[in-house]
Design a protein around this motif. Structure first.
Motif, PDB file in Angstrom:
ATOM      1  N   ASN A 169      44.174  42.547  37.335  1.00 40.57           N
ATOM      2  CA  ASN A 169      43.081  42.967  38.218  1.00 40.57           C
ATOM      3  C   ASN A 169      43.537  43.946  39.291  1.00 40.57           C
ATOM      4  O   ASN A 169      42.784  44.227  40.229  1.00 40.57           O
ATOM      5  N   LEU A 268      34.341  35.828  31.950  1.00 41.81           N
ATOM      6  CA  LEU A 268      34.225  35.524  33.378  1.00 41.81           C
ATOM      7  C   LEU A 268      34.419  34.040  33.687  1.00 41.81           C
ATOM      8  O   LEU A 268      34.841  33.678  34.780  1.00 41.81           O
ATOM      9  N   THR A 269      34.105  33.182  32.718  1.00 39.80           N
ATOM     10  CA  THR A 269      34.356  31.739  32.860  1.00 39.80           C
ATOM     11  C   THR A 269      34.823  31.205  31.509  1.00 39.80           C
ATOM     12  O   THR A 269      34.643  31.845  30.469  1.00 39.80           O
ATOM     13  N   ILE A 275      36.377  29.535  36.749  1.00 40.35           N
ATOM     14  CA  ILE A 275      36.409  30.975  36.999  1.00 40.35           C
ATOM     15  C   ILE A 275      37.669  31.602  36.411  1.00 40.35           C
ATOM     16  O   ILE A 275      38.777  31.081  36.581  1.00 40.35           O
ATOM     17  N   GLN A 276      37.505  32.763  35.764  1.00 36.94           N
ATOM     18  CA  GLN A 276      38.613  33.432  35.092  1.00 36.94           C
ATOM     19  C   GLN A 276      38.952  34.771  35.740  1.00 36.94           C
ATOM     20  O   GLN A 276      39.426  35.694  35.082  1.00 36.94           O
ATOM     21  N   PHE A 277      38.726  34.873  37.040  1.00 38.76           N
ATOM     22  CA  PHE A 277      39.069  36.099  37.777  1.00 38.76           C
ATOM     23  C   PHE A 277      39.505  35.703  39.185  1.00 38.76           C
ATOM     24  O   PHE A 277      39.299  34.549  39.618  1.00 38.76           O
ATOM     25  N   ASN A 360      36.431  40.247  33.006  1.00 35.82           N
ATOM     26  CA  ASN A 360      37.037  39.492  34.111  1.00 35.82           C
ATOM     27  C   ASN A 360      38.180  40.250  34.784  1.00 35.82           C
ATOM     28  O   ASN A 360      38.540  39.960  35.929  1.00 35.82           O
TER      29      ASN A 360
END
Length: 372
Positions: A169, A268-269, A275-277, A360
């Motif tokens: 990210n 994203l989940t 939560i995956q971010f 994500n």
């Protein structure tokens, strides 16, 4: 509530940065009257270069319609373009430009034209080819100077992000948290520029799209769920993202099974709603310390170079000139960071369809909201 931090239009391929706060309410009856079909009895004597060949950018908080909604209706772009020089409605018609009282009223309500001493004039900056090239040359020069002074800090910031476990990210956090997020708190906010019935901020048009990527940022919920994009259609619907932000704020995860099913295809989940971010918490850590240092150094240098921008490009307000200049500088900084491998482009931004499950990697959540 959905916030679009930055809404950009560049050609027909991209969506729009870029900064937008939406509170939805109905203007249907009002617009039904103002958007009446117009008869075309005359042809303009001089053809106007099509809007889609320019690059329009919106830095706005929206409570109704964004500025571009008005421009894209009927022949409004033709009217706005010709009102770079003040004209009466009669003079416009004598030039062969079809316009009605309702069109001019709509464009005035939309904040795109105003009437002074009996003549209408465009209120938004529209830079011609020479001005656009000059602005970008200056922006690139400023960005190069900034980058030379801050490259080591950017490298330290990406290292801090890696140590937090958020390596994938990094581009999103550097761009949307720092350059297109925290930076604005030291520069200018929407209400500091212009306020109209449906939006506040500024909107401008450059002669042609810049070369290279033009990243944008959308914010959702209370401006705490953040998306970095090249095409904002890459993510789930605004409503799904708003609901996601609300659930994270309440529970720290997603509990609604229907929402989980909407978010899991984007990575994203997981199927349990975890939560995956990244979730960025307020704390005096290395990430925040370096971010603040970069915000201070970049904002100081930008302000030192903004002195004559408004006058040079015939822009009404210094705040608007600063916003326009910084957008170009910001994108050049991203170019340098990627060229030097300080940042790497996430797979989902290279091929959104193939890598949909990796959205994500361009999303993060900020406790308390991005601008706090």
């Amino acid at each position: 509530m959905t916030f679009f931090l930055y809404l950009q239009h560049a050609n027909t391929n991209t969506n729009h940065k870029q900064i937008i706060m939406i509170r939805k309410f109905s203007l249907s009856l009002f617009l039904a009257v103002l958007f009446l079909p117009l008869s075309s009895t005359m042809q303009a004597q001089t053809s106007v270069r099509p809007y889609r060949q320019w690059e329009a950018t919106q830095f706005v908080a929206v409570s109704g319609h964004q500025p571009e909604d008005y421009v894209l209706t009927d022949n409004n772009w033709e009217i706005i373009y010709n009102l770079r020089t003040p004209h009466t409605k009669k003079e416009l018609r004598e030039m062969g430009i079809t316009c009605s009282d309702s069109q001019l009223l709509l464009l005035e309500v939309g904040g795109l034209i105003k009437k002074t001493k009996g003549k209408w004039k465009c209120t938004i900056p529209i830079l011609d080819q020479e001005q656009t090239n000059s602005l970008r040359d200056k922006s690139k020069e400023i960005a190069q100077s900034m980058y030379t002074k801050t490259k080591s800090d950017f490298a330290s910031l990406t290292q801090a992000i890696n140590e937090m476990g958020f390596e994938e990210n990094a581009l999103s956090l550097v761009f949307s948290y720092l350059l297109d997020g925290k930076m604005w708190t030291k520069l200018v906010l929407f209400d500091d520029i212009d306020n109209y019935a449906g939006w506040s901020g500024c909107y401008w048009v450059l002669y042609e799209p810049r070369e290279g990527a033009k990243y944008g940022t959308n914010g959702f919920g209370d401006m705490n769920l953040i998306l970095t994009y090249l095409d904002s259609g890459i993510a789930p619907s605004n409503q799904a993202m708003d609901n996601c932000a609300e659930e994270i704020s309440k529970y720290g995860k997603i509990n609604d099974p229907q929402l989980i099913s909407q978010l899991t295809p984007y990575g994203l989940t997981d199927h349990n709603g975890e939560i995956q971010f990244p979730i960025i918490k307020k704390q005096p850590d290395k990430f925040h310390q370096i971010t603040e240092k970069l915000v201070d150094s970049i904002s100081s240098e930008l302000k030192a170079n903004c002195g004559n921008i408004a006058t040079l490009y015939n822009i009404n307000k210094e705040e608007t000139a600063m916003v326009i200049l910084y957008h170009e500088v910001m994108w050049y900084l991203m170019d340098y960071l990627i060229q030097d491998d300080v940042l790497h482009i996430p797979a989902v931004l290279k091929d959104a369809k193939k890598n949909k499950q990796r959205v994500n990697e361009i999303v993060f959540f900020v406790e308390g909201g991005l601008m706090q």
